[in-house]
Design a protein around this motif. Structure first.
Motif, PDB file in Angstrom:
ATOM      1  N   GLY A   4       0.698  -1.183   0.112  1.00 25.51           N
ATOM      2  CA  GLY A   4      -0.058  -0.137  -0.002  1.00 25.51           C
ATOM      3  C   GLY A   4       0.848   1.211  -0.016  1.00 25.51           C
ATOM      4  N   ASN A   5       0.253   2.341  -0.046  1.00 21.41           N
ATOM      5  CA  ASN A   5       0.777   3.716   0.012  1.00 21.41           C
ATOM      6  C   ASN A   5       0.312   4.684   0.834  1.00 21.41           C
ATOM      7  N   VAL A   6      -0.659   4.170   1.687  1.00 20.86           N
ATOM      8  CA  VAL A   6      -1.345   4.961   2.927  1.00 20.86           C
ATOM      9  C   VAL A   6      -0.991   4.385   4.218  1.00 20.86           C
ATOM     10  N   ALA A   7      -0.585   5.414   5.304  1.00 20.40           N
ATOM     11  CA  ALA A   7      -0.345   5.043   6.501  1.00 20.40           C
ATOM     12  C   ALA A   7      -0.579   6.139   7.331  1.00 20.40           C
ATOM     13  N   THR A   8      -0.667   5.960   8.728  1.00 19.47           N
ATOM     14  CA  THR A   8      -0.833   6.981   9.643  1.00 19.47           C
ATOM     15  C   THR A   8       0.506   7.059  10.142  1.00 19.47           C
ATOM     16  N   ILE A   9       1.161   8.537  10.052  1.00 22.93           N
ATOM     17  CA  ILE A   9       2.470   8.856  10.377  1.00 22.93           C
ATOM     18  C   ILE A   9       2.552   9.923  11.187  1.00 22.93           C
ATOM     19  N   ILE A  10       3.704  10.281  12.039  1.00 22.61           N
ATOM     20  CA  ILE A  10       3.801  11.448  12.557  1.00 22.61           C
ATOM     21  C   ILE A  10       5.564  11.818  12.457  1.00 22.61           C
ATOM     22  N   PRO A  11       5.743  12.867  11.970  1.00 25.06           N
ATOM     23  CA  PRO A  11       5.060  13.894  11.572  1.00 25.06           C
ATOM     24  C   PRO A  11       4.303  13.529  10.170  1.00 25.06           C
ATOM     25  N   LYS A  12       3.192  13.990   9.763  1.00 19.99           N
ATOM     26  CA  LYS A  12       2.418  14.114   8.456  1.00 19.99           C
ATOM     27  C   LYS A  12       3.251  14.731   7.365  1.00 19.99           C
ATOM     28  N   THR A  13       3.518  16.093   8.034  1.00 24.30           N
ATOM     29  CA  THR A  13       4.382  16.901   6.869  1.00 24.30           C
ATOM     30  C   THR A  13       5.318  17.917   7.770  1.00 24.30           C
ATOM     31  N   VAL A  14       6.425  18.044   6.910  1.00 22.12           N
ATOM     32  CA  VAL A  14       7.469  18.981   7.367  1.00 22.12           C
ATOM     33  C   VAL A  14       7.915  19.986   6.339  1.00 22.12           C
ATOM     34  N   ASP A  15       8.260  21.084   6.966  1.00 24.09           N
ATOM     35  CA  ASP A  15       8.628  22.313   6.192  1.00 24.09           C
ATOM     36  C   ASP A  15      10.045  21.837   5.494  1.00 24.09           C
ATOM     37  N   LEU A  16       9.952  21.795   4.098  1.00 26.83           N
ATOM     38  CA  LEU A  16      11.095  21.266   3.400  1.00 26.83           C
ATOM     39  C   LEU A  16      11.677  22.493   2.730  1.00 26.83           C
ATOM     40  N   SER A  17      11.017  23.578   2.820  1.00 26.24           N
ATOM     41  CA  SER A  17      11.314  24.568   1.822  1.00 26.24           C
ATOM     42  C   SER A  17      12.923  24.873   2.350  1.00 26.24           C
TER      43      SER A  17
END
Length: 211
Positions: A100-113
């Motif tokens: 699959g390609n779906v999962a519950t993760i922490i953190p979900k987003t990171v500021d990669l800028s």
């Protein structure tokens, strides 16, 4: 019919025994690797142009990711996925969700800028990068970034899954993509952590220095 039932029961017992054995080995590895990793995240500040984001159940790929971050003076972020914690339950869920390609993760987003180069690390599950790293890519932007996927694995990966991952990363804005990997070997005959790190460095560091 009776013989068939006996064979089925014996087969099930064998499978369960293998899973229990693998789960115990993973727990041992997780404890050993946690001593190496200590902190699961290491933020050095936005002035660093490299970040390593890694998912790792037993910590083997995380140790490699931390080493990459340290050698490049970059930040290190370890994704958490409670569903796949080391142990029999987590192992069973990992096997069921592997493609699959779906999962519950922490953190979900990171500021990669702030970063120019993003290293994404994951074990290989049933020949494909694990669902948590797919989930991370799905939820983040890689616009203008150089992305390096690195994997450790017991058996092998299938190139079609790597190609799909590359396409997803580029759809998310990455300008370049590279795949790096180290084969650790079967569960009962794996290379040591030290050899894992050395194989990666000897295979890829010389090429990195020439860039």
């Amino acid at each position: 019919m009776k013989i068939l039932m006996i064979l089925i029961v014996l087969f099930v017992i064998a499978i369960v025994s293998v899973l229990i054995g693998v789960a115990q080995i993973e727990k041992q590895q997780a404890r050993a690797n946690q001593k190496i990793l200590k902190d699961q995240s290491s933020e050095r500040g936005a002035q660093n142009k490299v970040v390593v984001v890694v998912f790792s159940r037993s910590g083997n790929t995380a140790v490699l990711g931390r080493d990459i971050a340290t050698r490049h003076g970059g930040n290190f972020i370890r994704l958490q996925a409670e569903d796949y914690e080391p142990g029999l339950v987590g192992l069973s869920r990992a096997l069921m969700d592997a493609r699959g390609n779906v999962a519950t993760i922490i953190p979900k987003t990171v500021d990669l800028s702030p970063y120019d180069t993003i290293y994404l690390g994951s074990p290989i599950w049933l020949y494909s990068p694990s669902p948590p790293i797919w989930e991370f890519v799905n939820n983040n932007s890689f616009t203008g970034k150089r992305v390096v996927l690195f994997n450790s694995f017991n058996s092998k990966f299938e190139q079609r899954f790597i190609n799909e991952f590359e396409q997803l990363v580029k759809d998310k804005g990455a300008v370049t993509f590279e795949h790096r990997f180290v084969k650790r070997g079967r569960m009962l005959d794996q290379i040591s952590t030290e050899e894992l790190l050395e194989r990666y460095k000897s295979t890829y560091d010389s090429n990195e220095q020439r860039k």
